[in-house]
Structure formats: C-alpha cells, structure tokens
Design a protein around this motif. Structure first.
Motif, PDB file in Angstrom:
ATOM      1  N   ILE B 107       0.849  -1.198   0.000  1.00 15.78           N
ATOM      2  CA  ILE B 107       0.000   0.000   0.000  1.00 15.78           C
ATOM      3  C   ILE B 107       0.881   1.244   0.000  1.00 15.78           C
ATOM      4  CG2 ILE B 107      -1.689   1.319   1.286  1.00 15.78           C
ATOM      5  CD1 ILE B 107      -2.807  -1.300   2.272  1.00 15.78           C
ATOM      6  N   CYS B 108       0.695   2.079  -1.022  1.00 16.17           N
ATOM      7  CA  CYS B 108       1.508   3.271  -1.147  1.00 16.17           C
ATOM      8  C   CYS B 108       1.185   4.245  -0.027  1.00 16.17           C
ATOM      9  CB  CYS B 108       1.222   3.933  -2.501  1.00 16.17           C
ATOM     10  SG  CYS B 108       2.128   5.461  -2.738  1.00 16.17           S
ATOM     11  N   PRO B 109       2.212   4.762   0.672  1.00 16.52           N
ATOM     12  CA  PRO B 109       1.955   5.689   1.777  1.00 16.52           C
ATOM     13  C   PRO B 109       1.403   7.035   1.317  1.00 16.52           C
ATOM     14  CG  PRO B 109       4.312   5.415   1.438  1.00 16.52           C
ATOM     15  CD  PRO B 109       3.634   4.452   0.513  1.00 16.52           C
ATOM     16  N   HIS B 110       1.385   7.280   0.012  1.00 14.64           N
ATOM     17  CA  HIS B 110       0.789   8.536  -0.464  1.00 14.64           C
ATOM     18  C   HIS B 110      -0.724   8.468  -0.315  1.00 14.64           C
ATOM     19  CE1 HIS B 110      -0.335  11.388  -3.961  1.00 14.64           C
ATOM     20  NE2 HIS B 110      -0.157  12.090  -2.843  1.00 14.64           N
ATOM     21  N   LEU B 111      -1.414   7.795  -1.253  1.00 14.88           N
ATOM     22  CA  LEU B 111      -2.867   7.727  -1.153  1.00 14.88           C
ATOM     23  C   LEU B 111      -3.389   6.317  -1.316  1.00 14.88           C
ATOM     24  CD1 LEU B 111      -3.770  10.997  -3.087  1.00 14.88           C
ATOM     25  CD2 LEU B 111      -3.951  10.599  -0.628  1.00 14.88           C
ATOM     26  N   ALA B 125       7.808   1.164  -7.746  1.00 15.76           N
ATOM     27  CA  ALA B 125       7.184   2.339  -8.343  1.00 15.76           C
ATOM     28  C   ALA B 125       5.686   2.280  -8.129  1.00 15.76           C
ATOM     29  CB  ALA B 125       7.488   2.386  -9.839  1.00 15.76           C
ATOM     30  N   CYS B 126       5.131   3.422  -7.738  1.00 16.83           N
ATOM     31  CA  CYS B 126       3.672   3.472  -7.583  1.00 16.83           C
ATOM     32  C   CYS B 126       3.073   3.945  -8.894  1.00 16.83           C
ATOM     33  CB  CYS B 126       3.278   4.413  -6.454  1.00 16.83           C
ATOM     34  SG  CYS B 126       1.479   4.477  -6.251  1.00 16.83           S
ATOM     35  N   PRO B 127       2.085   3.228  -9.439  1.00 17.97           N
ATOM     36  CA  PRO B 127       1.525   3.586 -10.749  1.00 17.97           C
ATOM     37  C   PRO B 127       0.664   4.848 -10.699  1.00 17.97           C
ATOM     38  CG  PRO B 127       0.300   1.757  -9.806  1.00 17.97           C
ATOM     39  CD  PRO B 127       1.452   2.025  -8.882  1.00 17.97           C
ATOM     40  N   CYS B 128       0.243   5.260  -9.502  1.00 17.58           N
ATOM     41  CA  CYS B 128      -0.753   6.344  -9.466  1.00 17.58           C
ATOM     42  C   CYS B 128      -0.134   7.718  -9.672  1.00 17.58           C
ATOM     43  CB  CYS B 128      -1.515   6.315  -8.161  1.00 17.58           C
ATOM     44  SG  CYS B 128      -2.636   4.913  -8.094  1.00 17.58           S
ATOM     45  N   HIS B 129       0.791   8.108  -8.776  1.00 20.14           N
ATOM     46  CA  HIS B 129       1.351   9.465  -8.918  1.00 20.14           C
ATOM     47  C   HIS B 129       2.868   9.414  -8.968  1.00 20.14           C
ATOM     48  CE1 HIS B 129      -2.365   9.364  -6.475  1.00 20.14           C
ATOM     49  NE2 HIS B 129      -2.797  10.122  -7.463  1.00 20.14           N
ATOM     50  N   THR B 130       3.326   8.305  -9.525  1.00 21.06           N
ATOM     51  CA  THR B 130       4.762   8.113  -9.813  1.00 21.06           C
ATOM     52  C   THR B 130       5.685   8.323  -8.621  1.00 21.06           C
ATOM     53  OG1 THR B 130       5.058  10.388 -10.579  1.00 21.06           O
ATOM     54  CG2 THR B 130       4.484   8.731 -12.236  1.00 21.06           C
TER      55      THR B 130
HETATM   56  S1  FES Z   1      -0.847   6.694  -4.308  1.00 18.27           S
HETATM   57 FE1  FES Z   1       1.170   6.114  -4.727  1.00 18.27          FE
HETATM   58  S2  FES Z   1       1.950   7.913  -5.502  1.00 18.27           S
HETATM   59 FE2  FES Z   1      -0.025   8.542  -5.012  1.00 18.27          FE
END
Ligand code: FES
Lengths: 570, 177
Positions: B107-111, B125-130
């Motif tokens: 789970i990406c710590p961003h969102l 690499a997170c596909p959502c916001h790079t």
């Molecule tokens: S959720 Fe992974 S970069 Fe935004």
C-alpha cells in the motif's frame, strides 16, 4: 440581521406567504379531533423514511447476507434494534391509521364531489402502503418473511393466463433467490416510496384545494364556526401525532422487532403473514380447488373495486337517494368489520390448535439458536451454514431427520420407539437402564429381553454406573468409584454376557469404550457386528451412503454430548 | 402574524408553544435512534484477533535478494460475515543472505495505490502518482510523504509468516490505523 436575511429570502422565495397560507388556512366548521388521522399518517410516513434510511445503511439484500445483516442491526448496531423496532411497528401503526382515516373520511362523505379525485389518490396510496408492507416483510430473509411471502407470490401464480409469468417476474426466476431479494428490495426502497411521494403530493395538494370535508351544516353555520388551522387544529394534529409516536416508541422499545431463524427452504415452517394480511389468509381456507381464485383474487378485488369506485357509485345513487353517502359509509364500515372478523377468526383458530403452538415454540427456539451461533459471525456461504458448522446443532438436525422414525423424542407420550436418545449415556440414564432395561424408553419395544434388571444395592449400582460412564471418555469421572465398578462388573455377573476386550462375544455388546466417540461411530456403521448386537440387532445399518462421514461425526458428537443432558422421561 | 380567530391571543400563544414543544418532542424521539444508529461505526472497534501472523510460504520459496509479491490471506470477520480465507493485502518480501526477511506493505503511503516493482530500473514504483521507492523501501521521489511501510516477518522453522498491519496514508509519520 435575522430580519434582513428573512426579507432577502422572502423576496426570492415568498416563503412568508406560503407559511401564512399553511398556518391560517380556514377550517370550515371549526377544528376537530377527528381530522387528526391524515397528518399523523404523514408524520409516521416521515418516520418510516428516516428509520428506513438508517436501516438501509446496514442492510444487505442477498440470500447469504440479508439475515446476517439484519441480525447485525439487532445485535451490533448502536440503537439498531430500536430503529428496526420503530420501522417494524411503524408499518403496523400506519395500517391502523389508514383504516381510521378511511373510516373518518368515508363517514364525512369525502368521496362526494368535488373530492372524487382525491379519494382515488387516497385509494392508490393505500395500495402502495400495503405493497410496502408486503415487500418489506421479505427483506430480513428469515423464516417468517420467506414463507409468508411465498404464499403471496404463489397467489400471483394462480392467476389465469398471466399467473405463471407474473410469478416468475416478481420472483426474478422460477424460485426464490438473490433476484427475489433484489427485486423486492428495489420495490421497497425505490419504486414504491417514489410512488408514495408522488401520490402523497397529489393527495395533499388536492386536500389544500378543497379543505377538510366539513360536517353537514348550513353554509352560514360553517362559515360562522370556521377557524384558522393555527393554533387549534395544528395543536390537535401535533398532540395526536406525538401520542402515536410516543406509543410507537414504547412498543418498539419494549417488544423489539421479531427476527426468526434464517430462511430455510428445506424446513417445515408454519407460514403466517403479518396481522394485517391475516384476513386474506383466512379467506383462503374457505375456497378449495377450482374456487380458490374466488378467495385470492375475486373477493379482494371486488372489495378494492368497491372502495375505488365509491365516488361514482355515490354519484349514481344520489339521484334517487339524497343520503346515499351515509349508506355507502355504512357498507364500507360493515365490510371492514367483516375483514376484521376474518382476521380474528384466523387468530382464534391458531389459538385453538396445539400444533401451532408447538411449531411456533420450535421456530422460536431455532431463531434463538441461530442468533446465538451468529455471534461469532455468519459464514460467507450464508446463515444456514451456521447450523452445519456447529456439530451439536447439526447433529440434532440429522438425528431428527434420520433417526427419529425409530428413536422417538423421549417425551413422546406412550413411548413405542427404540431406546430414546436424549440424555443417552449420562449417569442417570445408565442407572435407570440398569434398574429396568425393559422399560419402554430402553429395550422395552425391541426383541432384546435377555438383559436382567440389576437388583443389587445402591452403592454397587453407583459404582457400576461410574465404571460404564468412564468408558465414554468423560472428563468428570471419579476414578476410585469407577475402579470399584470394574471389579463389580465380573462379580455381579455382567461379564457373563458382556466382554471388555473390544472384540465381543456375539452375545451382548462389548463395552470397552462404550459410548465414546469411536464406539458410537463404529456402532452406527455396523450395529449388527458381533462386537455390538450381533444376531439380536434390529437397528438399520447406516453406511456411507445413508449417513455421510460428516453427518456421522455430527451425530456422534451430539450423542456424546447427551451424557451431560438431563433425562426427558419420567 | 395576525388573523381573526375565535381563540384569544394569550391562549393562542400557549397552544402555539405546546404545539412547538410536542413537535420538537416527535423530532427528538426520531432523531435519537436514527442518528445513534447511523453514527454506530464511530464507536471504538473491539480488538479482534487480527494480529495473528499470516503464513506466506516456505523459506525455500524465496530467492535471496529478489523481492517477491505475496498475498496475505487469512480469516476475516467483516461486520456480520465471517470468511475463512480472504485476501486482506499483499507485501513485497525479500530474503536476505542471513536468512532473515524484509517485508514492505504494497500500500503506497501517499494515497493507497498498490506499489509495483519496476524491474528495469530496479526499484519500487507506484503507478498512481509516480512515487518511487528504493529496494529497502526508502522514498526516492514523488509525492509519497514517507518510505514504504515495513511489516514484521517471522520465520518458524521453514515457514515464513507476516504480521500484517495498515498505516495511515498521506502523512510523514507512520501511524497504525
Ligand atoms: S498513491 Fe502512490 S503515488 Fe499517489
């Protein structure tokens, strides 16, 4: 500040004039208590709407989840059982008030010109309310809703020509399932409420246009006594609505809405509809075979048709009979009284029938059991798995399905079965057995009569009992006493027929490990083996095809658990 | 608001006040259970047995130094329903030379999107916001406020088990939910 905001708003919306016309609408002939039913209905409908929304936040319309989610509302959601109680009894209260409102307006002659269309709108509202009651009933997917609604959809199925198609359409398929729930759910929370809002709007708008149906008085008298809606009539309306809502709270709080066990298509359930549909249910009893349609469709249809066309019947009659509206109100009242009498008959005949009470008690026990099992969460495969996942509960079910044709329930009067099983292998059971093996609850109804009653002193009996009890892998055995019993086993002559070697003699069952899990399982599979009853055996053999392994396990567990249960015969 | 009425003004005020009171009582009676039930999930949740470690395979299933994605499956009680095997999440597991393991929540710590492995560049690499993360989970670039969340791994004999936890997203501290 507030005033300036008020002015601003009024210039945009004209709300003051609206409020004014609402509050000071003239009530011809003066305020009266008898006008309160309609506004109380509006209050109750609003209450159904808000409690319905609250329930909807937790309810899940699928066959695997519906019952579980309703049970969750009842047990886990804060104040959930009160919300559901309000919604449940609110439906009943609405039906009662609809009848009162109907009677009041009928006696006032509200179906006369110029209010015919409003009478019709009210009639449609009544149909929508009944449909809401019917569809809401199924949603918990419990035994009661499931079976009672089956009757309703089956009635639809008996209609000529379209019946079969109609039933399939309503059910969303040939039988009840997920699609039945999703359809009834859509009807209950979207389509019917939308219709209700629409027709309620029409009903209220037309009411505003024509006002209350005033009493029969000369016009001047009506004018003289006329009052604005505020304050008296509004006070009457609010006071009555508060009393109704207060009563509703009391009932919902003290009774709580019922929730039966989860719908089980394989069960025998006593299907009874909610009280307001009991008259229809009773009517069905009088029409058999081909005449059935008379009770299901024709008579109810005629009654509803009469109600709907009342304005036009009146218009036709009034030319000859100026007081026709009184006569029609009387006919309507008598008809409703007849409907009430039918409902009372249904209740009375159920009261008289002891079988109804037994079935109701059984259903209640089953509901408690299911709800107890559900505290650990309901399996994703659905609430019926609750029973299967609890070996004792499931064992009892298998026993009643597979074994009770011979091993009757112990409390059957004039017992004529094979040895009864409740309390089997408990100390009390063993003691009673040893003292009188030929009693009807033991071997009395079998061909086994070789076993002699034990006539020794009580202490020896206790020791023998403890020894036999110890064979069943019990945690609470008194070892010293059991030891003593083992010595008596030879001395008192038990050993002349019974062996203790796990092999047996063919004369009488071998007692090594008697009533333990392994012993019982082996016995059920091969009761006629030399190790068990041998030649004397009368019990049917339950092999893998008759009793699959998991069912055998459940039965064995249930039997083993009986040793800590009380005996159920005198 | 004045309108000719048969009721004298003082009595009118009195009736009006009672009416408002009774109306308020109806509204309050309805509001308590309805709001109470709607707000039910805000009550502190009872502690469930959700911290039991989840077996994800044998030590020999993992190659030293190569991250592998494992699904975390365990029994779950979700409101009313209980399931014996539900996928609750996933983790990137790497076996180290000394036989221990590191695990990073996907789970990406961003969102909260699912973080992938970028094999060519050799980082996560997170596909959502790079957002990009190093092999040890440290933040390399992108909007993620912190590195990937580590999970505790336990090795019992041959069996590898992961203690699954979830953390709040979008903040630089690591706070369990
Ligand atoms: S959720 Fe992974 S970069 Fe935004």
């Amino acid at each position: 500040m507030l005033k300036r905001f008020g002015d601003w708003l009024d210039s945009r919306t004209g709300h003051r004039a609206l409020m004014h016309s609402a509050l000071f609408e003239r009530v011809l002939g003066g305020a009266r208590w008898r006008y309160v039913f309609g506004s109380a209905l509006v209050v109750l409908i609003l209450l159904q709407a808000v409690t319905g929304i609250a329930l909807e936040l937790y309810y899940s319309p699928s066959t695997t989840d519906a019952w579980a989610s309703v049970n969750y509302i009842e047990t886990q959601v804060q104040l959930g059982s009160l919300v559901r109680g309000l919604h449940h009894f609110g439906a009943s209260a609405i039906v009662i008030l609809v009848v009162l409102h109907l009677l009041q307006t009928a006696w006032a002659g509200a179906f006369r010109a110029p209010r015919e269309v409003n009478w019709l709108a009210g009639f449609v509202l009544m149909q929508i309310i009944l449909a809401l009651a019917l569809t809401g009933y199924l949603l918990p997917w419990d035994q009661k809703g499931y079976w009672a609604t089956q009757v309703a959809t089956s009635i639809a199925g008996t209609l000529p020509l379209i019946g079969e198609k109609l039933q399939t359409f309503l059910q969303g398929g040939a039988s009840y399932g997920n699609l039945t729930l999703t359809r009834f759910h859509t009807l209950h929370v979207i389509l019917l409420p939308a219709g209700l809002v629409l027709f309620l709007g029409i009903h209220l708008a037309l009411f505003r246009k024509h006002g209350v149906t005033p009493p029969d008085m000369p016009q001047e008298e009506l004018e003289r006594r006329a009052e604005p809606f505020f304050p008296k009539q509004l006070f009457y309306d609010t006071a009555f609505a508060a009393a109704v809502v207060g009563t509703l709270f009391f009932v919902a709080f003290s009774q709580g809405a019922p929730l039966e066990g989860p719908a089980d298509p394989s069960s025998q359930y006593l299907a009874r509809p909610e009280w307001y549909f009991l008259p229809l249910f009773q009517l069905l009893k009088y029409f058999e075979g081909g005449a059935e349609l008379l009770g299901t469709v024709v008579l109810p249809g005629l009654a509803m048709g009469f109600m709907a066309t009342l304005p036009f019947i009146h218009a036709f009659l009034v030319r000859r009979l100026p007081q026709a509206h009184r006569a029609l109100a009387l006919v309507l009242t008598l008809g409703l009284a007849g409907v009430g009498a039918l409902g009372a008959l249904a209740v009375a005949s159920d009261r008289k029938d002891p079988a109804v009470a037994t079935m109701a008690a059984r259903a209640h026990e089953e509901a408690l059991e299911a709800r107890r099992l559900a505290t650990k969460g309901v399996p994703t495969a659905g609430p019926l798995e609750l029973y299967r996942n609890d070996p004792i509960v499931w064992g009892a079910r298998v026993i009643s399905a597979q074994c009770q044709s011979c091993h009757q329930a112990c409390d059957t009067p004039n017992y004529t079965g094979s040895p009864c099983l409740e309390g089997y292998a408990s100390r009390a059971w063993i003691a009673r057995f040893l003292r009188n093996p030929r009693a009807p609850h033991f071997f009395g109804n079998t061909k086994i009569d070789e076993m002699d009653a034990y006539t020794g002193p009580q202490e020896s009996l206790d020791a023998l009992v403890e020894f036999l009890y110890s064979q069943g892998e019990r945690p609470d055995v008194t070892v010293a006493l059991a030891k003593k019993g083992e010595e008596l086993f030879d001395g008192e002559g038990c050993a002349s027929c019974h062996t203790l070697d796990g092999v047996g003699s063919g004369m009488a069952p071998d007692l090594k490990g008697w009533a333990s899990h392994a012993w019982t399982a082996a016995f059920i599979r091969t009761p006629g083996a030399p190790r068990f009853f041998g030649e004397l055996n009368e019990m049917e053999t339950f092999d893998h095809t008759r009793l699959p392994e998991d069912e055998l396990r459940a039965v064995t567990l249930w039997l083993h658990a009986q040793a800590s249960q009380p005996l159920k015969f005198p | 608001m004045s309108e000719p009425s048969s009721v004298p003004p003082t009595r009118r005020g009195f009736l009006g006040a009672i009416t408002v009171l009774l109306g308020g009582a109806i509204a309050a009676l309805a509001a308590v259970p309805v709001l109470g039930s709607i707000l039910s999930p805000l009550r502190p949740a009872p502690r469930t047995g959700n911290d039991v470690p989840i077996p994800v395979g044998n030590v020999s299933d993992f190659t030293v130094g190569v991250p592998r994605r494992v699904e975390l499956v365990r029994s779950v009680t979700d409101a009313w329903s209980r399931s014996e095997a539900t996928t609750v999440g996933a983790a990137w597991l790497t076996r180290k030379a000394d036989g221990t393991f590191t695990a990073l929540s996907t789970i990406c710590p961003h969102l909260g999107c699912g973080v992938n492995m970028d094999k060519q560049r050799g980082h996560f690499a997170c596909p959502c916001h790079t957002s990009a993360f190093a092999m040890d989970g440290a933040r390399l670039e992108g909007p993620a406020p912190r590195g990937m969340d580590p999970l505790t791994v336990e090795v019992r004999g041959q069996a590898v088990l992961v203690h699954y936890r979830r953390f709040k997203q979008g903040i630089s501290e690591r706070e369990e939910v």
